[in-house]
Design a protein around this motif. Structure first.
Motif, PDB file in Angstrom:
ATOM      1  N   UNK A  22       0.658  -1.310   0.014  1.00 38.07           N
ATOM      2  CA  UNK A  22       0.034  -0.027   0.012  1.00 38.07           C
ATOM      3  C   UNK A  22       0.630   1.326   0.151  1.00 38.07           C
ATOM      4  N   UNK A  23       2.081   1.147   0.479  1.00 38.66           N
ATOM      5  CA  UNK A  23       2.979   2.543   0.459  1.00 38.66           C
ATOM      6  C   UNK A  23       3.545   2.765  -0.753  1.00 38.66           C
ATOM      7  N   UNK A  24       3.351   1.989  -1.699  1.00 39.10           N
ATOM      8  CA  UNK A  24       4.109   2.332  -3.234  1.00 39.10           C
ATOM      9  C   UNK A  24       3.428   3.556  -3.656  1.00 39.10           C
ATOM     10  N   UNK A  25       4.237   4.672  -3.812  1.00 38.54           N
ATOM     11  CA  UNK A  25       3.538   5.802  -4.674  1.00 38.54           C
ATOM     12  C   UNK A  25       3.412   6.004  -5.986  1.00 38.54           C
ATOM     13  N   UNK A  26       2.369   6.737  -6.259  1.00 42.00           N
ATOM     14  CA  UNK A  26       1.846   6.620  -7.838  1.00 42.00           C
ATOM     15  C   UNK A  26       1.839   8.113  -8.290  1.00 42.00           C
ATOM     16  N   UNK A  31      -2.703   6.862 -11.496  1.00 39.41           N
ATOM     17  CA  UNK A  31      -3.690   7.244 -10.698  1.00 39.41           C
ATOM     18  C   UNK A  31      -5.182   6.928 -11.671  1.00 39.41           C
ATOM     19  N   UNK A  32      -5.001   7.731 -12.705  1.00 37.55           N
ATOM     20  CA  UNK A  32      -5.995   7.871 -13.798  1.00 37.55           C
ATOM     21  C   UNK A  32      -6.117   6.455 -14.536  1.00 37.55           C
ATOM     22  N   UNK A  33      -5.082   5.821 -14.760  1.00 36.80           N
ATOM     23  CA  UNK A  33      -5.248   4.347 -15.175  1.00 36.80           C
ATOM     24  C   UNK A  33      -5.883   3.451 -14.388  1.00 36.80           C
ATOM     25  N   UNK A  34      -5.746   3.602 -13.182  1.00 34.67           N
ATOM     26  CA  UNK A  34      -6.296   2.856 -12.278  1.00 34.67           C
ATOM     27  C   UNK A  34      -7.985   3.158 -11.607  1.00 34.67           C
ATOM     28  N   UNK A  35      -8.069   4.479 -11.870  1.00 35.10           N
ATOM     29  CA  UNK A  35      -9.342   5.212 -11.334  1.00 35.10           C
ATOM     30  C   UNK A  35     -10.470   5.469 -12.368  1.00 35.10           C
ATOM     31  N   UNK A  70      -0.553   3.949  -3.193  1.00 36.32           N
ATOM     32  CA  UNK A  70      -1.427   2.684  -3.767  1.00 36.32           C
ATOM     33  C   UNK A  70      -2.661   2.282  -2.769  1.00 36.32           C
ATOM     34  N   UNK A  71      -2.134   2.522  -1.469  1.00 38.67           N
ATOM     35  CA  UNK A  71      -3.408   2.132  -0.309  1.00 38.67           C
ATOM     36  C   UNK A  71      -4.454   3.031  -0.319  1.00 38.67           C
ATOM     37  N   UNK A  73      -5.481   4.654  -3.045  1.00 39.67           N
ATOM     38  CA  UNK A  73      -6.401   4.448  -4.307  1.00 39.67           C
ATOM     39  C   UNK A  73      -7.106   3.111  -4.223  1.00 39.67           C
ATOM     40  N   UNK A  74      -6.534   2.212  -3.457  1.00 39.69           N
ATOM     41  CA  UNK A  74      -7.553   0.934  -3.235  1.00 39.69           C
ATOM     42  C   UNK A  74      -8.725   1.405  -2.172  1.00 39.69           C
ATOM     43  N   UNK A  75      -8.376   2.039  -1.394  1.00 41.28           N
ATOM     44  CA  UNK A  75      -9.476   2.387  -0.379  1.00 41.28           C
ATOM     45  C   UNK A  75     -10.452   3.269  -1.289  1.00 41.28           C
ATOM     46  N   UNK A  76     -10.099   4.062  -2.042  1.00 40.48           N
ATOM     47  CA  UNK A  76     -10.946   4.957  -3.075  1.00 40.48           C
ATOM     48  C   UNK A  76     -11.871   4.044  -3.806  1.00 40.48           C
ATOM     49  N   UNK A  77     -11.085   2.980  -4.442  1.00 41.65           N
ATOM     50  CA  UNK A  77     -11.857   2.224  -5.251  1.00 41.65           C
ATOM     51  C   UNK A  77     -12.756   1.285  -4.512  1.00 41.65           C
ATOM     52  N   UNK A  78     -12.525   0.753  -3.480  1.00 36.10           N
ATOM     53  CA  UNK A  78     -13.256   0.078  -2.677  1.00 36.10           C
ATOM     54  C   UNK A  78     -14.512   0.814  -2.120  1.00 36.10           C
ATOM     55  N   UNK A  79     -14.443   1.956  -1.716  1.00 36.01           N
ATOM     56  CA  UNK A  79     -15.563   2.699  -1.097  1.00 36.01           C
ATOM     57  C   UNK A  79     -16.470   3.141  -2.312  1.00 36.01           C
ATOM     58  N   UNK A  80     -15.732   3.239  -3.622  1.00 38.55           N
ATOM     59  CA  UNK A  80     -16.600   3.742  -4.671  1.00 38.55           C
ATOM     60  C   UNK A  80     -17.577   2.397  -5.154  1.00 38.55           C
ATOM     61  N   UNK A  81     -16.802   1.105  -5.259  1.00 37.44           N
ATOM     62  CA  UNK A  81     -17.431  -0.159  -5.384  1.00 37.44           C
ATOM     63  C   UNK A  81     -18.766  -0.323  -4.507  1.00 37.44           C
ATOM     64  N   UNK A  82     -18.588   0.029  -3.033  1.00 39.47           N
ATOM     65  CA  UNK A  82     -19.550  -0.089  -2.259  1.00 39.47           C
ATOM     66  C   UNK A  82     -20.722   0.738  -2.308  1.00 39.47           C
ATOM     67  N   UNK A  83     -20.261   2.094  -2.741  1.00 40.44           N
ATOM     68  CA  UNK A  83     -21.475   3.095  -2.891  1.00 40.44           C
ATOM     69  C   UNK A  83     -22.353   2.638  -4.055  1.00 40.44           C
ATOM     70  N   UNK A  84     -21.596   2.315  -5.117  1.00 43.13           N
ATOM     71  CA  UNK A  84     -22.332   1.834  -6.396  1.00 43.13           C
ATOM     72  C   UNK A  84     -23.122   0.767  -6.304  1.00 43.13           C
ATOM     73  N   UNK A  85     -22.757  -0.350  -5.453  1.00 44.65           N
ATOM     74  CA  UNK A  85     -23.509  -1.515  -4.963  1.00 44.65           C
ATOM     75  C   UNK A  85     -24.848  -0.853  -4.339  1.00 44.65           C
ATOM     76  N   UNK A  86     -24.760   0.079  -3.450  1.00 44.85           N
ATOM     77  CA  UNK A  86     -25.845   0.365  -2.668  1.00 44.85           C
ATOM     78  C   UNK A  86     -26.667   1.199  -3.488  1.00 44.85           C
ATOM     79  N   UNK A  87     -26.193   1.979  -4.429  1.00 49.88           N
ATOM     80  CA  UNK A  87     -26.937   2.701  -5.118  1.00 49.88           C
ATOM     81  C   UNK A  87     -27.807   1.856  -6.134  1.00 49.88           C
TER      82      UNK A  87
END
Length: 122
Positions: A22-26, A31-35, A70-71, A73-87
Protein backbone atom coordinates in the motif's frame (compact mmCIF):
# COMPACT_ATOMS: atom_id res chain seq x y z
CA UNK A 1 12.81 20.67 -14.00
CA UNK A 2 13.66 17.00 -14.53
CA UNK A 3 10.89 14.60 -15.38
CA UNK A 4 9.53 12.67 -12.40
CA UNK A 5 10.16 8.96 -12.41
CA UNK A 6 7.50 6.63 -11.08
CA UNK A 7 8.33 4.33 -8.18
CA UNK A 8 7.17 1.43 -10.37
CA UNK A 9 6.62 1.41 -14.10
CA UNK A 10 3.04 1.51 -15.36
CA UNK A 11 3.47 -1.91 -16.97
CA UNK A 12 4.70 -3.40 -13.69
CA UNK A 13 1.90 -1.67 -11.79
CA UNK A 14 -0.78 -3.13 -14.07
CA UNK A 15 0.72 -6.60 -13.90
CA UNK A 16 1.46 -6.72 -10.13
CA UNK A 17 -1.06 -4.30 -8.61
CA UNK A 18 -2.53 -7.01 -6.39
CA UNK A 19 0.86 -7.88 -4.96
CA UNK A 20 2.27 -4.40 -4.33
CA UNK A 21 2.44 -2.80 -0.89
CA UNK A 22 0.00 0.00 0.00
CA UNK A 23 2.92 2.39 0.51
CA UNK A 24 3.95 2.36 -3.18
CA UNK A 25 3.71 5.91 -4.53
CA UNK A 26 1.94 6.58 -7.82
CA UNK A 27 2.02 9.43 -10.28
CA UNK A 28 -1.29 11.12 -11.13
CA UNK A 29 -1.08 9.52 -14.61
CA UNK A 30 -0.99 6.09 -12.98
CA UNK A 31 -3.94 7.02 -10.76
CA UNK A 32 -5.85 7.89 -13.95
CA UNK A 33 -5.20 4.38 -15.29
CA UNK A 34 -6.45 2.73 -12.09
CA UNK A 35 -9.43 4.98 -11.34
CA UNK A 36 -10.46 6.62 -14.62
CA UNK A 37 -10.20 10.06 -12.99
CA UNK A 38 -8.45 12.45 -15.36
CA UNK A 39 -5.68 14.77 -14.16
CA UNK A 40 -8.12 17.68 -14.27
CA UNK A 41 -10.65 15.76 -12.20
CA UNK A 42 -7.98 14.88 -9.62
CA UNK A 43 -7.02 18.57 -9.33
CA UNK A 44 -10.66 19.61 -8.99
CA UNK A 45 -11.28 16.99 -6.28
CA UNK A 46 -8.33 18.40 -4.30
CA UNK A 47 -9.70 21.97 -4.61
CA UNK A 48 -13.12 21.19 -3.12
CA UNK A 49 -13.67 21.80 0.57
CA UNK A 50 -13.39 19.32 2.08
CA UNK A 51 -11.21 17.62 -0.54
CA UNK A 52 -12.75 14.55 -2.15
CA UNK A 53 -10.92 11.23 -2.31
CA UNK A 54 -8.58 9.95 -3.47
CA UNK A 55 -6.35 12.10 -1.30
CA UNK A 56 -2.72 12.66 -2.32
CA UNK A 57 0.13 12.18 0.08
CA UNK A 58 0.78 15.22 2.30
CA UNK A 59 3.42 17.50 0.80
CA UNK A 60 6.29 18.85 2.86
CA UNK A 61 6.49 22.05 0.80
CA UNK A 62 3.87 23.90 -1.21
CA UNK A 63 4.14 23.56 -4.99
CA UNK A 64 5.96 20.24 -4.83
CA UNK A 65 5.08 17.13 -6.79
CA UNK A 66 1.86 15.28 -5.98
CA UNK A 67 1.99 11.56 -5.27
CA UNK A 68 -0.76 9.11 -4.35
CA UNK A 69 -0.26 5.98 -2.27
CA UNK A 70 -1.52 2.73 -3.71
CA UNK A 71 -3.31 2.12 -0.39
CA UNK A 72 -5.32 5.34 -0.81
CA UNK A 73 -6.27 4.35 -4.36
CA UNK A 74 -7.38 0.90 -3.17
CA UNK A 75 -9.45 2.50 -0.41
CA UNK A 76 -11.03 4.91 -2.90
CA UNK A 77 -11.91 2.11 -5.35
CA UNK A 78 -13.35 -0.06 -2.57
CA UNK A 79 -15.54 2.81 -1.28
CA UNK A 80 -16.67 3.64 -4.82
CA UNK A 81 -17.61 -0.01 -5.45
CA UNK A 82 -19.56 -0.18 -2.17
CA UNK A 83 -21.39 3.07 -2.98
CA UNK A 84 -22.23 1.81 -6.47
CA UNK A 85 -23.61 -1.43 -5.02
CA UNK A 86 -25.78 0.47 -2.53
CA UNK A 87 -27.01 2.81 -5.27
CA UNK A 88 -27.81 -0.17 -7.49
CA UNK A 89 -29.75 -1.89 -4.70
CA UNK A 90 -31.76 1.25 -4.02
CA UNK A 91 -32.49 1.73 -7.71
CA UNK A 92 -33.57 -1.90 -8.05
CA UNK A 93 -35.92 -1.58 -5.10
CA UNK A 94 -37.56 1.62 -6.32
CA UNK A 95 -37.77 1.10 -10.04
CA UNK A 96 -41.15 0.96 -11.74
CA UNK A 97 -42.67 -2.25 -13.05
CA UNK A 98 -42.34 -1.09 -16.66
CA UNK A 99 -38.66 -0.28 -16.10
CA UNK A 100 -38.21 -3.67 -14.45
CA UNK A 101 -39.87 -5.43 -17.41
CA UNK A 102 -37.38 -3.74 -19.76
CA UNK A 103 -34.32 -4.59 -17.67
CA UNK A 104 -35.26 -7.79 -15.81
CA UNK A 105 -33.09 -10.83 -16.44
CA UNK A 106 -34.18 -14.48 -16.53
CA UNK A 107 -32.30 -15.27 -13.30
CA UNK A 108 -34.27 -12.65 -11.30
CA UNK A 109 -37.44 -13.43 -9.38
CA UNK A 110 -40.27 -12.20 -11.62
CA UNK A 111 -43.12 -10.49 -9.76
CA UNK A 112 -45.84 -12.03 -11.93
CA UNK A 113 -47.97 -15.13 -11.87
CA UNK A 114 -49.36 -17.05 -14.82
CA UNK A 115 -52.98 -17.92 -14.14
CA UNK A 116 -55.31 -20.11 -16.15
CA UNK A 117 -54.70 -22.77 -18.74
CA UNK A 118 -51.05 -23.12 -19.59
CA UNK A 119 -51.44 -25.51 -22.47
CA UNK A 120 -49.92 -23.15 -25.01
CA UNK A 121 -46.22 -22.53 -25.08
CA UNK A 122 -44.47 -19.22 -25.29
Amino acid sequence: MPKRVAAVSTEFLMREVGHLDDSVLLLPQQVFILTGLSLGMLKERMRTRPPQPPHPMPREKAHTAIWYSLGEIRRFLRERAETAEIDRAIAMKHRSFSAWINTGTPDELWPITLVGPTSHRF
